[in-house]
Structure formats: C-alpha cells, structure tokens
Enzyme design. Structure first.
Site, PDB file in Angstrom:
ATOM      1  N   ASP A  59       0.868  -1.170   0.000  1.00 13.24           N
ATOM      2  CA  ASP A  59       0.000   0.000   0.000  1.00 13.24           C
ATOM      3  C   ASP A  59       0.909   1.226   0.000  1.00 13.24           C
ATOM      4  O   ASP A  59       2.006   1.199   0.545  1.00 13.24           O
ATOM      5  CB  ASP A  59      -0.890  -0.037   1.248  1.00 13.24           C
ATOM      6  CG  ASP A  59      -1.960   1.031   1.175  1.00 13.24           C
ATOM      7  OD1 ASP A  59      -2.065   1.691   0.126  1.00 13.24           O
ATOM      8  OD2 ASP A  59      -2.684   1.207   2.173  1.00 13.24           O
ATOM      9  N   SER A  60       0.441   2.300  -0.616  1.00 15.39           N
ATOM     10  CA  SER A  60       1.313   3.459  -0.853  1.00 15.39           C
ATOM     11  C   SER A  60       1.609   4.267   0.396  1.00 15.39           C
ATOM     12  O   SER A  60       2.588   4.984   0.463  1.00 15.39           O
ATOM     13  CB  SER A  60       0.659   4.382  -1.861  1.00 15.39           C
ATOM     14  OG  SER A  60      -0.497   4.945  -1.274  1.00 15.39           O
ATOM     15  N   GLY A  61       0.745   4.181   1.386  1.00  9.41           N
ATOM     16  CA  GLY A  61       0.952   4.975   2.585  1.00  9.41           C
ATOM     17  C   GLY A  61      -0.014   6.143   2.703  1.00  9.41           C
ATOM     18  O   GLY A  61      -0.069   6.802   3.738  1.00  9.41           O
ATOM     19  N   GLY A  62      -0.780   6.384   1.645  1.00 11.79           N
ATOM     20  CA  GLY A  62      -1.745   7.489   1.689  1.00 11.79           C
ATOM     21  C   GLY A  62      -2.663   7.368   2.900  1.00 11.79           C
ATOM     22  O   GLY A  62      -2.828   8.312   3.680  1.00 11.79           O
ATOM     23  N   PHE A  63      -3.209   6.198   3.086  1.00 12.81           N
ATOM     24  CA  PHE A  63      -4.157   5.981   4.180  1.00 12.81           C
ATOM     25  C   PHE A  63      -3.521   6.248   5.543  1.00 12.81           C
ATOM     26  O   PHE A  63      -4.111   6.899   6.404  1.00 12.81           O
ATOM     27  CB  PHE A  63      -4.688   4.545   4.109  1.00 12.81           C
ATOM     28  CG  PHE A  63      -5.697   4.223   5.170  1.00 12.81           C
ATOM     29  CD1 PHE A  63      -7.007   4.646   5.049  1.00 12.81           C
ATOM     30  CD2 PHE A  63      -5.329   3.517   6.312  1.00 12.81           C
ATOM     31  CE1 PHE A  63      -7.938   4.359   6.036  1.00 12.81           C
ATOM     32  CE2 PHE A  63      -6.251   3.221   7.304  1.00 12.81           C
ATOM     33  CZ  PHE A  63      -7.557   3.649   7.159  1.00 12.81           C
ATOM     34  N   HIS A  68      -4.846 -20.217  12.782  1.00 15.73           N
ATOM     35  CA  HIS A  68      -6.187 -20.695  12.424  1.00 15.73           C
ATOM     36  C   HIS A  68      -6.948 -19.652  11.611  1.00 15.73           C
ATOM     37  O   HIS A  68      -7.562 -19.969  10.584  1.00 15.73           O
ATOM     38  CB  HIS A  68      -7.011 -21.085  13.655  1.00 15.73           C
ATOM     39  CG  HIS A  68      -8.447 -21.294  13.305  1.00 15.73           C
ATOM     40  ND1 HIS A  68      -8.901 -22.459  12.716  1.00 15.73           N
ATOM     41  CD2 HIS A  68      -9.511 -20.450  13.361  1.00 15.73           C
ATOM     42  CE1 HIS A  68     -10.191 -22.331  12.436  1.00 15.73           C
ATOM     43  NE2 HIS A  68     -10.588 -21.119  12.821  1.00 15.73           N
ATOM     44  N   CYS A 103      -6.065 -26.866   9.742  1.00 11.98           N
ATOM     45  CA  CYS A 103      -4.925 -25.996  10.066  1.00 11.98           C
ATOM     46  C   CYS A 103      -4.092 -26.623  11.189  1.00 11.98           C
ATOM     47  O   CYS A 103      -4.553 -27.510  11.921  1.00 11.98           O
ATOM     48  CB  CYS A 103      -5.398 -24.592  10.457  1.00 11.98           C
ATOM     49  SG  CYS A 103      -5.854 -24.391  12.182  1.00 11.98           S
ATOM     50  N   ASP A 120      -7.818  -7.395   1.352  1.00 14.76           N
ATOM     51  CA  ASP A 120      -6.901  -7.436   2.498  1.00 14.76           C
ATOM     52  C   ASP A 120      -7.675  -6.897   3.681  1.00 14.76           C
ATOM     53  O   ASP A 120      -8.596  -6.098   3.499  1.00 14.76           O
ATOM     54  CB  ASP A 120      -5.671  -6.544   2.266  1.00 14.76           C
ATOM     55  CG  ASP A 120      -6.018  -5.080   2.456  1.00 14.76           C
ATOM     56  OD1 ASP A 120      -6.608  -4.476   1.537  1.00 14.76           O
ATOM     57  OD2 ASP A 120      -5.742  -4.522   3.536  1.00 14.76           O
ATOM     58  N   CYS A 167     -11.369 -28.579  10.709  1.00 12.44           N
ATOM     59  CA  CYS A 167     -10.402 -27.656  10.107  1.00 12.44           C
ATOM     60  C   CYS A 167      -9.034 -28.343  10.048  1.00 12.44           C
ATOM     61  O   CYS A 167      -8.626 -29.013  10.995  1.00 12.44           O
ATOM     62  CB  CYS A 167     -10.327 -26.365  10.915  1.00 12.44           C
ATOM     63  SG  CYS A 167      -9.008 -25.251  10.385  1.00 12.44           S
ATOM     64  N   ASP A 169      -2.592   8.072  -2.897  1.00  8.80           N
ATOM     65  CA  ASP A 169      -3.946   8.618  -3.061  1.00  8.80           C
ATOM     66  C   ASP A 169      -4.316   9.426  -1.830  1.00  8.80           C
ATOM     67  O   ASP A 169      -3.631   9.333  -0.808  1.00  8.80           O
ATOM     68  CB  ASP A 169      -4.967   7.482  -3.261  1.00  8.80           C
ATOM     69  CG  ASP A 169      -5.053   6.549  -2.053  1.00  8.80           C
ATOM     70  OD1 ASP A 169      -4.022   6.404  -1.350  1.00  8.80           O
ATOM     71  OD2 ASP A 169      -6.116   5.972  -1.809  1.00  8.80           O
ATOM     72  N   GLY A 174     -11.046   3.896   0.105  1.00  7.50           N
ATOM     73  CA  GLY A 174     -11.987   4.745   0.832  1.00  7.50           C
ATOM     74  C   GLY A 174     -13.278   4.040   1.209  1.00  7.50           C
ATOM     75  O   GLY A 174     -14.300   4.681   1.455  1.00  7.50           O
ATOM     76  N   CYS A 178      -5.829 -26.392  14.688  1.00 10.25           N
ATOM     77  CA  CYS A 178      -6.959 -27.292  14.918  1.00 10.25           C
ATOM     78  C   CYS A 178      -6.546 -28.759  14.906  1.00 10.25           C
ATOM     79  O   CYS A 178      -7.186 -29.598  15.547  1.00 10.25           O
ATOM     80  CB  CYS A 178      -8.056 -27.052  13.888  1.00 10.25           C
ATOM     81  SG  CYS A 178      -8.879 -25.474  14.122  1.00 10.25           S
ATOM     82  N   GLN A 217     -11.149   6.740  -5.792  1.00 11.36           N
ATOM     83  CA  GLN A 217     -11.725   7.419  -4.627  1.00 11.36           C
ATOM     84  C   GLN A 217     -13.084   8.010  -5.031  1.00 11.36           C
ATOM     85  O   GLN A 217     -13.673   7.550  -5.997  1.00 11.36           O
ATOM     86  CB  GLN A 217     -10.742   8.490  -4.103  1.00 11.36           C
ATOM     87  CG  GLN A 217      -9.474   7.897  -3.478  1.00 11.36           C
ATOM     88  CD  GLN A 217      -9.760   7.198  -2.142  1.00 11.36           C
ATOM     89  OE1 GLN A 217     -10.834   7.319  -1.560  1.00 11.36           O
ATOM     90  NE2 GLN A 217      -8.782   6.419  -1.652  1.00 11.36           N
TER      91      GLN A 217
HETATM   92 ZN   LIG Z   1      -8.124 -24.332  12.267  1.00  5.36          ZN
END
Ligand SMILES: [Zn+2]
Length: 371
Positions: free
Chosen positions: A92-96, A337, A308, A268, A306, A146, A218, A311, A191
């Site tokens: 991410d560019s860092g604008g946020f 998890h 993972c 994300d 699950c 942005d 945004g 689990c 935006q």
């Molecule tokens: Zn799991």
C-alpha cells in the site's frame, strides 16, 4: 513481470476466478492477502503463512519507509529477502496511514508533508517518492499515492481529494515509466467518497492512465455496510474486465462473499490477525470468543474438521488457557487458524466459481452461519 487472466466466470453472478502472474509466483483470485504492515504478519512466520495457504501478503510503504528505512532494506535488495518471504508482495502506498496515523498531514501540489507518528520527524511523501520507496522494497504490486478522506465527508471534500488522487496517479505512472522499475505492476486507487458520480469520474480518469489493476479505496471507513456494498456494486462493474479489481481494507467473510459476487478479485483486512490477538476465532458457524467460560474444559479444536496446524493439534480449552494466561503462543496459534480460515474460505469459493456453483456456495455459507 505481471499478467492477469480470468479463467472462469459464474453464470449466476459477476463472480469470477483468475490467475495473476508475477515474478515471485502466481496468485489465484479471488484472493485474501494477509496484512504484514511492518514486514511481518503479526505473530507468525513466513513458513507458517505458506502452510496456511497464503499466496501473497501486504506490506506498507509509510511504515517501512519510516522504520527501518530504505537504506537498510536496500542492503537486502528488497523486502522479500529482508523478511524471508519469496512469494508476491503488494505494498500500500501509505496514503491511508499519512492521513490516519501521522500528525499534521498537509497537502500541497508537491505531495503530503507530515510528522512521523514514531518520533515526530518531518517528511514529505510525493508520488515520485512513493514510487521510489516501493521500487526499493521490490514489491510485485505497487499502489499509487492517493488521498483518503474520512467518513462522512462533503461532496466538495470528496471532489477535491479525487482531483488530487488523479493528478498523483498520473505522476506515479510517469515515475514508474521513467525508472528502471517499469516492469513492476502499479494499481490505481478509485476514490470519490460515497458519491456514485464521483466514483465514476475517478474510475474513468484512472482508466485513462491505464494501470495494471484497479483498487477501490476509501471503503470500510465507518460507513454502514449497505453503503459500502452499494459503492462497490456501482464501481466494480465500471472497471475493466481484463484487470484485477482490489477492494482495499475489507472485510468480514460476509463482506467478501458479497464483493466476490460483484466481481471483485483481491482483498486485504486486519480482521483475521487482529481478532486472533483478541481471542476471536473465525469459523464456518461464525466468530467464537476463545476466552468464553463455556470452552473451559472443551476438548474439541476451535473448528472441528479444520485442517490448520492449530486445529489439528490443540483444543479450545488449551487455547483458552493460553489466552487468559497471556502466553505468547496464544497469538500465534489463533492467528494461524484465522489466516487458514480466511484463505481456505476464499479457496473453496474460487473452486465453486470454477464449477459454476457460486450461488449454492453462497447459500451454504449463510446457512452454516445460521446453524
Ligand atoms: Zn483451524
């Protein structure tokens, strides 16, 4: 190197499955990107990320520029080797962050000046500088600088931010073309606040610059979920079919199902990692709070069935004990998890799209959460 191909489309919705190719490997879309803001997905190792199925992670330009800084990361020829992650990275560019974290952010034609949230030092981030930093990080997918605005914002504030975002996007693209790093992908960020005509204007201006992919920024900034979905429903179809579409910073599994139905490809969010550290674990039946006393002597894993690491090996009672005792292992096991849950939830959604069974997947997804 960067390319994107749509390999399957749902006939019942706009959902689609695709493949992004980068020089660090392929990414199957729709995809969830775990957030590794500071060059680390909090509490777990790259090997654990790979085992959980992660194909690409997110880093952050603002944070990595302030600490440890490009001079150090340069010695490792980029973020991949510095953090020991060989798969694709999007930054991410860092604008946020400039607008949400830094102090005294001031916008000029040049860029944005601000004071570091770490030590108060003064900095200028311009579109050219943001491109330089992302080139130093060696990320596979770079984002344009942005201007993010808070919610709610007036139409005039949104229009002003949109104009700056377009101007900065042009300069980012120019800087990329002028440098040696023209082969890295660069995404534009739409935006326009919660105004559909401004969203359209922003999307059209960015498409005129021709990016490798397009993000919708945004969103999920405090607006009601219906408004977020309404903006996405309006904006996503405007964006080119042939490019990846990335909804930034969203969201819950429910949000992601709905956004995939609208044709979004990339996501994300800090929810799986942050909530893991707060003892909240995602399951097919919804979120469980591991500190709940009902798990005191529960010998089941967090989510029966699950696959993972957590689990397969640990019980709710043990995880509850670790969490209440503030043992560091709690953060790691809960995070493993949650990342696995998010990635595999999207993976099975992708398989459903390929089989053209997306609507039955969506129905089953909501049905399980009700049960
Ligand atoms: Zn799991």
């Amino acid at each position: 190197m960067f390319s994107f191909e749509v390999i399957a489309k749902s006939t019942e919705s706009r959902a689609r499955a695709g493949v992004i190719q980068t020089s660090h490997g392929d990414v199957e879309t729709p995809i969830f990107m775990p957030v590794g803001t500071l060059g680390s997905v909090k509490s777990i190792s790259p090997e654990e990320l790979v085992e959980a199925g992660a194909q690409i992670i997110l880093g952050n330009t603002y944070h990595l520029y302030l600490r440890p800084g490009c001079d150090i990361i340069n010695r490792f020829a980029g973020l991949h080797r510095f953090m020991h992650w060989n798969k694709p990275i999007l930054t991410d560019s860092g604008g946020f962050q400039v607008f949400s974290l830094a102090k005294l952010a001031k916008i000029s034609d040049e860029g944005v000046t601000f004071q570091s949230h770490i030590d108060g030092s003064k900095h200028l981030l311009s579109p050219e500088k943001v491109m330089d930093i992302q080139a130093c990080l060696g990320t596979d997918i770079m984002m344009c600088l942005d201007q993010c605005i808070q919610y709610p914002a007036t139409r005039e504030q949104c229009r002003t931010a949109l104009k700056i975002t377009t101007r900065w996007a042009q300069r980012c693209q120019q800087a990329r073309l002028d440098s040696q790093n023209g082969s890295n992908a660069l995404f534009g960020i739409v935006q326009g606040g919660m105004f559909t005509d401004l969203r359209r204007q922003s999307a059209e201006e960015l498409m005129g610059i021709d990016f490798s992919g397009y993000a919708v920024g945004g969103l999920s900034v405090g607006e009601p979920v219906e408004v977020m979905l309404e903006m996405a429903e309006f904006t996503v179809p405007i964006l080119p079919q042939t490019k990846p579409r990335y909804i930034m910073g969203v969201g819950t599994p429910e949000n992601i199902v709905e956004l995939v139905a609208l044709g979004a490809d990339m996501f994300d969010c800090v929810l799986p990692t942050r909530n893991a550290r707060n003892g909240q674990m995602f399951t097919r039946r919804g979120v469980i709070n591991i500190s709940n006393s009902r798990y005191r002597d529960d010998t089941d894993p967090p989510e029966p069935g699950c696959r993972c690491y957590t689990c397969r090996n640990y019980s709710r009672a043990y995880l509850r004990h670790l969490y209440l005792a503030r043992e560091l292992l709690a953060y790691r096991l809960n995070t493993i998890h949650n990342i696995y849950y998010y990635i595999n939830f999207i993976k099975s959604m992708r398989a459903a799209i390929v089989a053209d069974e997306f609507e039955s997947f969506r129905k089953e997804f909501y049905h399980e959460r009700k049960s």
